[in-house]
Design an enzyme around this catalytic site. Structure first.
Site, PDB file in Angstrom:
ATOM      1  N   ASP A  11       5.241   6.927  14.597  1.00  0.00           N
ATOM      2  CA  ASP A  11       6.237   6.266  14.487  1.00  0.00           C
ATOM      3  C   ASP A  11       7.731   7.295  14.482  1.00  0.00           C
ATOM      4  O   ASP A  11       8.015   8.023  13.526  1.00  0.00           O
ATOM      5  CB  ASP A  11       6.014   5.521  12.903  1.00  0.00           C
ATOM      6  CG  ASP A  11       5.161   4.602  12.923  1.00  0.00           C
ATOM      7  OD1 ASP A  11       4.104   4.921  14.099  1.00  0.00           O
ATOM      8  OD2 ASP A  11       4.368   3.711  12.276  1.00  0.00           O
ATOM      9  N   ASP A 132       0.454  -8.475  14.336  1.00  0.00           N
ATOM     10  CA  ASP A 132       0.972  -7.730  12.651  1.00  0.00           C
ATOM     11  C   ASP A 132       0.524  -8.478  11.709  1.00  0.00           C
ATOM     12  O   ASP A 132       1.555 -10.030  11.997  1.00  0.00           O
ATOM     13  CB  ASP A 132       1.929  -7.036  13.042  1.00  0.00           C
ATOM     14  CG  ASP A 132       2.233  -5.712  13.306  1.00  0.00           C
ATOM     15  OD1 ASP A 132       1.022  -5.290  13.853  1.00  0.00           O
ATOM     16  OD2 ASP A 132       3.735  -5.155  14.207  1.00  0.00           O
TER      17      ASP A 132
END
Length: 245
Positions: A11, A132
């Site tokens: 990330d 998500d």
């Protein structure tokens, strides 16, 4: 399903490799300054994919860590699936042409489904839909916004689109080391023909055992984040588990 794939996560925030807690940019832990070196580490450990997220891009709605992604692509020959800030076909095509194997479309799945379907049609096998969820409802814009759309309903909308996979992330568990929400992931996978990749909360080999047990229900693999960086999940043990019959 034949295999169970582990996707170590890289990330990116301001060019650094970080992990967030529940998607909160203010709760970022830096794990590596050089994303290219992190890619080399994961390749040397034996992983077969890299899962890369442009966190700044997810919030900005356009790519924001292109240089860091380029360093990852240059450092390793592993296939990369990339998400974060990809909102139009030009960006999809630029990443695919630049060496990314699969792009992840998340917020666009809610806000521009026609574009997602077009991308799946134009680039078969190279588009992943990222779903998500917070409390079972879809979140967008780098998880900053929560909709009233159930994750399952969104997934079913793309069942016939030809996506390579759906990544299902439980935001409430992401980065918290509380364990994968195996049951919710399994329920989603059972409702779909499209393979599902689990994400959010993997904390131990026990999580991987539980997920792999649901492989025949449609869970193709899982993304590994904080537990891998913190040493709670040993890469060799995890890969051996994934490779076992």
């Amino acid at each position: 399903m034949a295999g169970f794939t582990l996707y170590p996560a890289i990330d990116l925030k301001q060019g650094h490799v970080v992990r967030l807690k529940r998607g909160d940019m203010a709760q970022a832990t830096i794990y590596a300054e050089d994303p290219g070196e992190q890619a080399r580490v994961f390749a040397a450990q034996g992983f077969e994919w890299l899962h890369v997220v442009d966190l700044d891009g997810a919030f900005a709605g356009q790519p924001a860590n292109a240089e860091a992604v380029a360093r990852i692509l240059a450092a390793s020959s592993l296939p990369v699936q990339l998400g974060g800030g990809i909102r139009n076909m030009a960006t999809v095509e630029a990443w695919l042409a630049g060496g990314v194997t699969r792009v992840i479309l998340g917020s666009a799945a809610v806000k521009n489904p026609t574009f997602v379907r077009e991308a799946c049609r134009e680039h078969p096998g190279r588009i992943v839909v990222g779903i998500d969820a917070r409390g079972g409802m879809v979140a967008t814009e780098g998880w900053a916004e929560t909709s009233t759309l159930p994750a399952r309903d969104l997934a079913l909308r793309f069942e016939d689109a030809g996506a390579a996979a759906i990544i299902y992330t439980d935001i409430d568990r992401d980065g918290m080391l509380g364990g994968i929400n195996v049951e919710a992931t399994r329920e989603l996978a059972l409702a779909l023909m499209t393979p599902v990749i689990a994400s959010g909360g993997a904390a131990s080999l026990a999580d991987l055992v539980a997920l792999k047990a649901a492989r025949d229900d449609g869970i193709e693999g899982t993304i590994l984040g904080r537990a891998l960086y913190d040493g709670r999940i040993d890469p060799a043990a995890a890969l051996a588990l994934a490779a076992a019959p």
